[in-house]
Design a protein around this motif. Structure first.
Motif, PDB file in Angstrom:
ATOM      1  N   ALA A  76       0.807  -1.211   0.118  1.00 45.57           N
ATOM      2  CA  ALA A  76       0.073  -0.071   0.025  1.00 45.57           C
ATOM      3  C   ALA A  76       0.858   1.122  -0.061  1.00 45.57           C
ATOM      4  O   ALA A  76       1.315   1.852   1.041  1.00 45.57           O
ATOM      5  CB  ALA A  76      -1.120  -0.223   1.447  1.00 45.57           C
TER       6      ALA A  76
ATOM      7  N   GLY B  85      -1.904   4.264  -1.392  1.00 47.78           N
ATOM      8  CA  GLY B  85      -2.793   2.959  -1.487  1.00 47.78           C
ATOM      9  C   GLY B  85      -2.488   1.949  -2.607  1.00 47.78           C
ATOM     10  O   GLY B  85      -3.328   0.746  -2.675  1.00 47.78           O
TER      11      GLY B  85
ATOM     12  N   PHE C 125      -2.537  -1.855   6.354  1.00 46.67           N
ATOM     13  CA  PHE C 125      -3.574  -1.328   5.410  1.00 46.67           C
ATOM     14  C   PHE C 125      -4.824  -2.191   5.919  1.00 46.67           C
ATOM     15  O   PHE C 125      -5.736  -1.825   6.202  1.00 46.67           O
ATOM     16  CB  PHE C 125      -3.468  -1.572   4.094  1.00 46.67           C
ATOM     17  CG  PHE C 125      -4.512  -1.235   3.046  1.00 46.67           C
ATOM     18  CD1 PHE C 125      -4.400   0.364   2.708  1.00 46.67           C
ATOM     19  CD2 PHE C 125      -5.525  -2.018   2.596  1.00 46.67           C
ATOM     20  CE1 PHE C 125      -5.467   0.754   1.979  1.00 46.67           C
ATOM     21  CE2 PHE C 125      -6.412  -1.576   1.745  1.00 46.67           C
ATOM     22  CZ  PHE C 125      -6.398   0.064   1.487  1.00 46.67           C
TER      23      PHE C 125
END
Lengths: 560, 1062
Positions: A55, A63, A280
């Protein structure tokens, strides 16, 4: 008169020359950007590139990597489903039509082309200029990983013209070209990783890859061998898998690859009070509160699958999955969301139940507990595997099995499960209740169960190998497992058992499947919307990516 | 070099007066020999000397000369006269004639040329005409006075910026603003660009945008009263000489200078008092009360929802006219003082201006004062020096503009609430309905007071001109200029503002910007005559070194906490903020421009060295051929491509002199044909070809770096701009009618497309390449008519007609056939100034109605409402069909009346204000919501594209279906073909006769005037004012003109004042 003009001209000419020399220098001085860095240490670039495995997190985009896509793709291998499921199975995160403006499942595209892209190029270019051959090798390793994973997810994509900054539209290349290129780059990576001259230094490499391999070039080499092994085992469904020696290559490179859990390729995070240094999947980031495990893995690991490991309670479920109020492990039927589950069978989210001050626990809560009591990959600081020793053993098991070398297959299969158990107990032992901790005895008992590990090599089935791999890659290996399942077209039969290789795995049909898929299951992701669907239309048209059922086009490795 | 010239200028400035000598003063009057009317602005020179003067409004002049000297009197349209000085007053009778032989116009490089020679069009506006308009930003006075020049003011606020475009938009990504040259020196006209490009630029540390913020364009620092004349170079050849910096054209300003006054002190004073009022507004509907949809009233506690889709206000509800309670009468006063003094060879001019403008928006003001001292000194026979130094100080405070502004709040405000109650004892916001301050809309009065931007700019401009004439055939001229200013500014959003979350507790940008610009031009020109041929050779060099330095800091938490409606800082209640104090924000919240983290300013440096030459050959003063070439080298271009050059050529034929029979019968007096052709280059922004790294925050042992969004292409080459122009100039009937017509065609290729999107396969998100092209064409006609020319009465009309069209020829390949290339700064709501291949540069893109093959709107068969296409399709073209400025001047005895009509026909406008107001049920278009309607269109039932589509018959009552209003596509808010006719400026001037002025000792002239600006606007536009810009001139490319969202319209102004000369 003439003389005057001549003298004047000479004078003006001399002044001009003098003036011009000093001015040219001043113009030179003003060319470079004094405000923002255009050259930085490659050590400072590598950390971000490693972040793009999972990410990416920069001030110009976040992201990108396997994790965000994984949340969406996990539904197609039935790792999990969304509890607010309102969309039809097969839409791949594109509600409506493929032209809808969404970058869903485009995370890997952005990671490979943008997050890694020119950053990797600069690691290679400047690394070579600075004789940091280890960095060069690492750069190539990451590039090789990118090409393989990219084509596995998206099929055709941009290879030869990639990173040409003078172009604004790009031709797509075929998947075999990606595979070939990946392998060539792997060998180039190995060449550089083998060098010890110049400025090669473990301490210096560790500055860049502290949160991955901490400067250990040998582990990077194993990682590269692992990429090679994947590039061959992915072709196991193809007719020429044996005839072209791909099985041997898969075994050879897997053997050279990660051997112990200490070799595991883990993206680690620093942890702290900002998103960028937390996992994440962890509660701090709050990205997976609305997903719940699917019934398929829950049943498979609870002994509730009628065809595989029936009656065997897998001790790993206390690590990987989440129980419900009853204390059992149930899951969603992916395309139905929470539908069809009794209230008490409703699994808590992966971070565990939120205990309210008053009143009963609400299993559908998407919140996170105040204290991170998560387990496995769902903690704020969980390392995230990109490749494990266990996965490599499964690759050997599958290749050997297909070659007919069942003894090797069984040994590798057993070792694979064992390594997976060990990874859980060593790397992911946090927040496991004492009663559920996997002890050597627990592991031994599981491995001794003939329903799991057959006593005779001849009894081993492809189905067992693939299902155990399915479990061992749970949560982190979404893309890899999807590749495996697509190799078997989801429901291919095991010639020995007569059941599906993925026993009891049922993708939806008819009404639950989006109509534009024409009754077919998904086989690839669409290229990233904001990259390709807006700005690379001619090629998308050529490869058929504008067709509504493009996501059902089988990738090369899934074709005979 | 720069230091040296600065010193030199200082020394010259103070030493030169010593060289002066004493002489006697001669006064006289210059009149038209036909009707005896005074000739205003005629030049009176002492033959052989350097001193000269101009006649005043009465035709009077005073000059120092010796008895026996010869005075040379020249004026446009008159035959020059020479008169020997005797005792007493001199009366000079000038005969009107073809005086084109002796006219002079200032062109590129401060070179004075006879218009006969010019192969391209120039247009000149007199300084007095500009000053007469009383506009504080003098660029606004140019609209309508020059064909092909378009001025767009950003808002109607005091201190608002204005953009100038000459002959259309020639670059998609760079700036289209022209170059400003004052007395041969380049002067900065930057409008602060809020974007800082991820902290790498010199904008706001918050990396703001130009949609919500406006700052004055800096040429407004110039005192309009110092302007002698403005020459607009739109054509190719002149700009070819000025180079890439002038690829948007050049505005060449000549300032008033001191002439020898023979020891006398001449004083002039004028003032102006102005009132301003806003008269045009968006049309709103105040009948309905709050309700989120379908006539359902909003129940407490959600009353704060500012959507008026509820039932009508209950009978008896008091409705407030908040609009009128909000705007104020603007008031401004201006005082100008001018002094001229000196001797025969040395003249000084000192001028000062004080301007204090309180705008029509509460808390909005613009205060400026400026001084200038200039000098003209002749040293010996050969040398003339003209140094000047000017200082200005401008202080401006404006509320934020655009979508998040006081104006949108005002329009949206519930009609049953009186806006005048808006703050508590601490200046805090009084909430309407919502306990959370930040969820309650900002009262417009409170917003105008608390969400503001401000800046103070202190500027010095020093120029030095040196002209050396060592031989009769040779002139060496130097023009040196140093321009520097400091701006301190801020953008402040109050902690309780709706535009912030409660946790932010206020945001504040502070910036400290310093500009330093040095440039010089040195030319040598030689001329030689030979058997009817005239040859001229000019060679020169030009050096430019411009640097902007910026510190910027952005932070939040201007307060520590908000408890029980009170804001606290360091434990005590705050009563007001000082947004100029950057220490107000919380230390940990601050971000800065990238270099500021190292205690250094961000810098943008531009340097350019150029050499140029021009050869002109004239034959018997009737045919002229000019060829020029410029060699440039500039810092934004990488070394490999840095040296580039381009040619220019022009021809001019005086047909009427080649074929004298044409002039028979006094119908045609003069006929000229001309043509020119030139290339020029256009550069990229500095550093736009260097990709840079941004912070990567993934886990790392050292601070991480990652390439930012933009692929900044290191292989950029300059854009190419090729223009040709053909034109003609004809004068008829004793020059009573003059016509100047031009056609131009500009092809811009190799355009640098900045920040366009393409596949991520480039390794970036945004890209920069030489990949676009476009063409601009146009016709300009300037016509002058003098219907009446009598001794006591004259009437002159001037027309400036402009028709232009353009076409985007190519865009980067990644932009599909129907996609648009856009500057994200123009992105307001969903609409943007997107460019599409094959269309004009003025296109707007946005969402549209779905239509069938026959173009009928497709209606949902379930809702009865139209189906729409999201995204950005072509919906409008802002380019007008034509514009026509008409200037009338009447003179009757001592009265002068002049007025300028500005007509614009065609061109579309996006009314974003109406879209927002429609979406909340406040637009006038939502007033009639109870009438059942059937949307005209065909049903989406599968037959829509057949020969017999089903006509929609579904009846909807918008009152019960507010989605009728809320789902309208952007296309619906495009108003096609917006026309306007404005009375831009009107001035009535009365000059008191000498009989009266004589009575006051020393008074030489006295006049009074009354001036109106923008008094009449007749338009079919349904919004407030069609002259709008959603951005400001700081935005590059085509920008946001014609996009109307939340910007105050131009107010009407009425002013009066007096002028006196002593």
């Amino acid at each position: 008169m003439q003389n005057k003009i001549f003298k004047t001209m000479i004078f003006i000419g001399m002044v001009s020359v003098l003036f011009s020399v000093s001015c040219k220098k001043k113009i030179d001085d003003a060319y470079l950007n004094p405000n923002a860095p255009v050259i930085v240490p490659i050590e400072s670039i590598l950390s971000g590139v490693i972040g793009s495995f999972t990410a990416f997190f920069s001030s110009a985009g976040t992201g990108y990597g396997v994790q965000a896509d994984g949340i969406l793709l996990g539904r197609y291998i039935q790792y999990w489903g969304s509890q607010t499921n309102a969309e039809l199975y097969g839409t791949m995160g594109f509600p409506g039509s493929p032209a809808s403006a969404s970058d869903n499942t485009g995370g890997l595209w952005a990671a490979v082309y943008y997050g890694q892209g020119q950053n990797v190029n600069k690691i290679i270019q400047w690394g070579a200029e600075q004789e940091k051959w280890d960095y060069v090798g690492v750069g190539y390793a990451i590039r090789a990983w990118g090409w393989l994973e990219l084509t596995n997810i998206y099929g055709e994509a941009i290879l030869k013209e990639a990173f040409n900054t003078n172009l604004s539209t790009f031709k797509y290349d075929t998947q075999p070209e990606f595979y070939d290129s990946c392998r060539v780059i792997c060998h180039r990576a190995l060449t550089y990783l083998n060098r010890t001259d110049g400025k090669v230094s473990q301490a210096n490499l560790a500055i860049g890859d502290f949160y991955f391999y901490n400067g250990d070039v040998n582990k990077w080499k194993k990682f590269v061998y692992g990429i090679l092994a994947r590039s061959y085992i992915n072709l196991s469904g193809k007719a020429d898998f044996l005839s072209k020696g791909y099985a041997d290559s898969a075994m050879k490179y897997a053997n050279l690859s990660l051997a112990t859990n200490a070799d595991n390729a883990l993206v680690k995070v620093k942890g702290g009070l900002t998103s960028q240094v937390n996992n994440f999947f962890g509660p701090f980031r709050g990205n997976i509160g609305a997903i719940r495990q699917a019934s398929y893995p829950a049943d498979l690991m609870s002994g509730n699958n009628a065809q595989a490991f029936t009656g065997v309670a897998d001790p790993r479920r206390f690590y990987m999955l989440r129980e419900n109020i009853n204390g059992t492990f149930k899951g969603f039927t992916v395309w139905l969301g929470s539908g069809g589950l009794a209230t008490n069978d409703y699994p808590f989210n992966f971070w565990g139940p939120v205990i309210p001050a008053t009143g009963p626990i609400v299993p559908s809560s998407t919140g996170a507990p105040v204290v991170d009591s998560s387990r496995y990959l769902y903690q704020n600081t969980s390392p995230w595997p990109m490749m494990t020793a266990s996965e490599m053993q499964f690759n050997i098991a599958e290749a050997a099995y297909r070659k007919g070398d069942k003894a090797t297959a069984l040994a590798a299969y057993t070792n694979a499960i064992s390594l997976n158990f060990d990874m859980l107990t060593t790397t992911y032992s946090q927040n496991i209740r004492a009663a559920n901790v996997i002890t050597p005895a627990v592991k031994a008992a599981y491995l001794a169960n003939p329903a799991v590990v057959p006593l005779a090599a001849s009894s081993l089935t492809l189905s067992q190998i693939m299902l155990q791999k399915y479990i061992a890659l749970y949560a982190w290996g979404v893309q890899l497992t999807w590749t495996d399942m697509r190799k078997f077209h989801y429901t291919d039969l095991d010639p020995v058992t007569g059941n599906q290789v993925y026993a009891g795995f049922t993708p939806p049909t008819s009404t639950n499947l989006i109509s534009t898929n024409n009754g077919n299951w998904v086989y690839r992701c669409r290229p990233r919307y904001n990259s390709e669907y807006l700005y690379n239309i001619p090629e998308l048209t050529r490869i058929g990516a504008l067709n509504l059922d493009y996501n059902t086009y089988k990738p090369w490795f899934a074709l005979p | 070099m720069r230091k040296f010239t600065n010193r030199l200028m200082a020394i010259l400035f103070f030493l030169v007066p010593l060289t002066s000598l004493a002489q006697t003063s001669i006064s006289g009057r210059v009149v038209n020999d036909k009707d005896g009317t005074p000739v205003v602005g005629a030049t009176v020179l002492v033959k052989g000397a350097k001193n000269g003067t101009k006649t005043d409004a009465n035709g009077n002049f005073t000059i120092t000369a010796n008895k026996g000297d010869v005075l040379v009197v020249t004026s446009v349209n008159f035959v020059p006269q020479q008169i020997k000085v005797k005792d007493g007053n001199v009366i000079v009778n000038l005969a009107t004639a073809d005086v084109t032989m002796d006219e002079v116009v200032v062109t590129a490089m401060d070179i004075k040329k006879n218009p006969r020679e010019l192969g391209y069009s120039v247009q000149t506006v007199k300084g007095s005409e500009i000053a007469e308009t009383q506009r504080e930003n003098f660029v606004n006075s140019l609209q309508g006075r020059v064909a092909g020049l378009t001025v767009t003011p950003t808002t109607g606020a005091a201190g608002a910026s204005s953009g100038i475009i000459l002959r259309g938009f020639n670059t998609m990504s760079g700036t289209n603003q022209p170059l400003f040259i004052i007395d041969g020196v380049i002067i900065d006209n930057t409008t602060f660009n809020s974007n800082s490009y991820s902290g790498s630029g010199v904008g706001l540390a918050s990396d703001g945008n130009n949609r919500n913020i406006d700052n004055t364009n800096r040429i407004a620092d110039l005192n309009p009263n110092d302007i002698e004349s403005v020459t607009v170079l739109k054509g190719p050849e002149a700009t070819a000489l000025y180079g890439s910096q002038a690829s948007g054209g050049a505005i060449v300003i000549t300032t008033r200078k001191g002439k020898g006054t023979g020891g006398k002190l001449l004083v002039s004073y004028d003032n102006n008092f102005r009132m301003q009022k806003l008269t045009r507004f968006a049309k709103i509907n105040d009948e309905y009360g709050p309700g989120t949809s379908n006539g359902v009233p909003t129940a407490p506690p959600l009353l704060g929802q500012f959507t008026s889709f509820g039932p009508k206000w209950a009978t008896g509800t008091k409705i407030y006219n908040n609009r009128d309670q909000f705007f104020e009468t603007g008031f401004s006063q201006t005082h100008n003082l001018g002094l001229e003094f000196g001797t025969k060879n040395v003249g000084f001019r000192a001028s000062g201006q004080y301007l204090n403008n309180k705008g029509v928006i509460p808390h909005n003001f613009y205060k400026k004062y400026s001084f200038k001292l200039s000098n003209t000194t002749s040293i010996g026979k050969y040398i003339t020096v003209t140094p000047s130094v000017a200082y200005s100080n401008a202080d401006n405070v404006k509320p934020t503009k655009g979508a998040s502004s006081y104006l949108m709040s005002l329009y949206q405000w519930p009609a049953n609430n009186d806006i005048t109650r808006y703050e508590d004892d601490y200046g805090g916001k009084l909430t309407l309905f919502n306990a959370n301050y930040n969820s309650d809309f900002d009262n417009p009065l409170w917003s105008a007071k608390n969400n503001t931007t401000g800046d103070i700019t202190k500027r010095w401009v020093a120029t030095l001109g040196i002209d050396i004439k060592p031989f009769s055939w040779l002139t060496v001229a130097g023009r040196f200029g140093y321009d520097t200013y400091k701006t301190e500014g801020y953008v402040f959003i109050h902690p309780q503002s709706f535009y912030l979350t409660a946790a932010t507790l206020g945001t504040q940008d502070n910036y400290y910007r310093k500009y330093k610009g040095y440039n010089h031009t040195i030319t040598a020109s030689a001329k030689k005559e030979w058997k009817g041929f005239t040859g001229k050779l000019l060679v020169g060099t030009m050096w430019q070194d411009f640097e902007t330095q910026a510190f910027g800091v952005f932070g939040n938490h201007v307060a520590d906490s908000l408890v029980a409606g009170k804001l606290y800082k360091n434990g005590s209640v705050i009563n007001g903020f000082n947004p100029r104090d950057s220490n107000q924000t919380a230390v940990g919240s601050r971000t800065r421009l990238l270099r500021n983290y190292f205690n250094e300013p961000n810098r943008i440096i531009f340097r350019e060295l150029a050499y140029f030459g021009e050869v002109s050959i004239g034959y018997k003063n009737v045919a002229f051929l000019t060829y020029s070439h410029r060699f440039e080298s500039a810092s934004p271009i990488p070394k490999a491509n840095r040296n580039y050059n381009y040619p220019g050529a022009s021809v001019s034929f005086i047909v009427s002199d080649i074929f004298p029979f044409l002039k028979r019968g006094n119908i045609v007096n003069y006929w000229k044909l001309r043509g020119s052709l030139a290339n020029t280059a256009r550069l990229n922004d500095p550093y736009s070809n260097q990709s840079f790294f941004v912070n990567n925050q993934n886990s790392s042992t050292i601070p991480g770096n990652t390439y930012g969004f933009t692929n900044a292409n290191p292989y950029l080459t300059p854009e190419s701009q090729e223009t040709f122009e053909i034109g003609t100039e004809i004068r008829f009937l004793n020059s009573r009618i003059t016509v100047d017509a031009a056609y131009y065609n500009t092809l811009c290729t190799n355009q640098i497309t900045q920040g366009y999107r393409a596949s991520y396969a480039t390794g970036y998100i945004l890209n920069t390449t030489n990949s676009s092209s476009l063409r601009n064409e146009g016709i300009e006609i300037v016509m002058g008519i003098s219907p009446i020319k009598k001794r006591n009465f004259s009437w002159d009309i001037n027309f400036n007609f402009n028709h232009m069209w353009s076409k985007v020829l190519s865009l980067p390949a990644s932009i599909g056939q129907f996609n648009d290339f856009y500057n994200s700064d123009t992105y307001i709501s969903n609409v943007r100034g997107g460019l599409i291949r094959g269309n004009s540069t003025g296109t707007i893109t946005g969402s549209t109605y779905q239509r069938n093959n026959a173009g009928q709107i497709i209606i949902s068969a379930t809702t009865g409402l139209p189906l729409t296409n999201a995204g950005n399709q072509l919906i409008a073209d802002r380019t007008p069909d034509f514009t026509l400025g008409t200037l009338n001047t009447f003179k009757y005895k001592n009265w002068t009346l002049s007025f300028l009509w500005d007509l614009k026909m065609g061109g579309d406008i996006y009314n974003g204000t109406d879209q927002v107001l429609t979406g909340i049920g406040k637009s006038a278009r939502t007033a009639d919501r109870n009438t059942p309607i059937i949307v005209n269109g065909v049903l989406n039932d599968g037959l829509q594209n057949t020969a017999n589509p089903t006509k929609n018959t579904i009846v909807v009552i918008p009152y019960f279906l507010s989605t009728y209003y809320t789902t309208m596509p952007d296309e619906e808010f495009i108003q096609k073909d917006v026309n306007w006719l404005r009375l831009r400026d009107i001035t009535l001037n009365y000059r008191f006769s000498e009989k009266i002025t004589k009575r006051i000792k020393g008074l030489k002239g006295f006049s009074m005037f009354i001036t109106g600006n923008d008094l009449i606007l007749s338009t079919n536009y349904r919004g407030a004012d069609p002259a709008v810009n959603a951005n400001n001139p700081g935005s590059s490319g085509v920008g946001g003109y014609g996009l109307d969202l939340g910007n105050a319209p131009t107010p009407i102004s009425l002013s009066f004042g007096l002028r006196a000369n002593f």
